[in-house]
Design a protein around this motif. Sequence first.
Motif, short mmCIF file in Angstrom:
data_model
loop_
_atom_site.label_atom_id
_atom_site.label_comp_id
_atom_site.label_asym_id
_atom_site.label_seq_id
_atom_site.Cartn_x
_atom_site.Cartn_y
_atom_site.Cartn_z
N THR A 263 44.94 -19.00 -13.62
CA THR A 263 46.23 -18.33 -13.46
C THR A 263 47.39 -19.23 -13.87
O THR A 263 48.54 -18.84 -13.75
CB THR A 263 46.46 -17.88 -12.01
N SER A 264 47.07 -20.43 -14.33
CA SER A 264 48.10 -21.41 -14.65
C SER A 264 47.54 -22.34 -15.72
O SER A 264 46.33 -22.38 -15.96
CB SER A 264 48.45 -22.20 -13.40
N LEU B 261 50.23 -15.86 -4.81
CA LEU B 261 49.89 -16.70 -5.96
C LEU B 261 50.96 -17.77 -6.15
O LEU B 261 52.04 -17.70 -5.56
CB LEU B 261 49.65 -15.90 -7.23
N ASP C 129 53.00 -18.45 -8.35
CA ASP C 129 54.28 -18.06 -8.95
C ASP C 129 54.88 -16.80 -8.33
O ASP C 129 55.87 -16.28 -8.83
CB ASP C 129 54.10 -17.86 -10.45
N SER D 266 53.66 -13.85 -8.31
CA SER D 266 53.46 -12.68 -9.17
C SER D 266 52.65 -11.56 -8.54
O SER D 266 52.58 -10.47 -9.10
CB SER D 266 52.79 -13.10 -10.48
N ALA D 267 52.04 -11.80 -7.39
CA ALA D 267 51.26 -10.77 -6.71
C ALA D 267 52.01 -10.33 -5.46
O ALA D 267 52.17 -11.09 -4.51
CB ALA D 267 49.88 -11.29 -6.36
N VAL E 47 46.42 -9.67 -5.73
CA VAL E 47 45.74 -10.96 -5.85
C VAL E 47 44.29 -10.73 -6.27
O VAL E 47 43.79 -11.37 -7.19
CB VAL E 47 45.78 -11.76 -4.53
N HIS F 263 44.23 -9.63 -9.98
CA HIS F 263 44.61 -10.68 -10.93
C HIS F 263 43.58 -11.81 -11.02
O HIS F 263 43.50 -12.49 -12.04
CB HIS F 263 45.96 -11.30 -10.57
N THR F 264 42.85 -12.01 -9.96
CA THR F 264 41.95 -13.16 -9.91
C THR F 264 40.49 -12.75 -9.70
O THR F 264 39.69 -13.51 -9.19
CB THR F 264 42.37 -14.10 -8.76
N THR G 210 38.33 -15.34 -11.39
CA THR G 210 38.75 -16.73 -11.46
C THR G 210 38.87 -17.40 -10.10
O THR G 210 38.77 -18.62 -10.01
CB THR G 210 40.12 -16.85 -12.17
#
Length: 102
Positions: A42-43, A62, A64, A66-67, A73, A76-77, A80
Amino acid sequence: TGLQACALPICGQDLFFDQTTKCAECHSGQTTTDGKMHDVGTSDRKLNTPSLQGLYYTAPYLHDGSAGNLFDVLEHTAETMGKTNQLTDEQKGDLVAFLLTL
């Protein structure tokens, strides 16, 4: 995972500790963190595993922000940070219900 959704935090706890989702591999121990740096996709840098304690009070999520919620979350992940892409929406709801109790 073979685990059934049940809309209760206890079912989410089972999912959290399940070997398929692998949440507890990094979010472990009394403080729900292994204290290590990980590349979670994510980075562009490795990030320290955050404690999950008090998630109910700490949105957005997260590194940043963003979630906006824990469902975001998990989306997005999904591959990962643990592995949640195989979970049904109901199972994700169970997992979120558990996470919000930490």
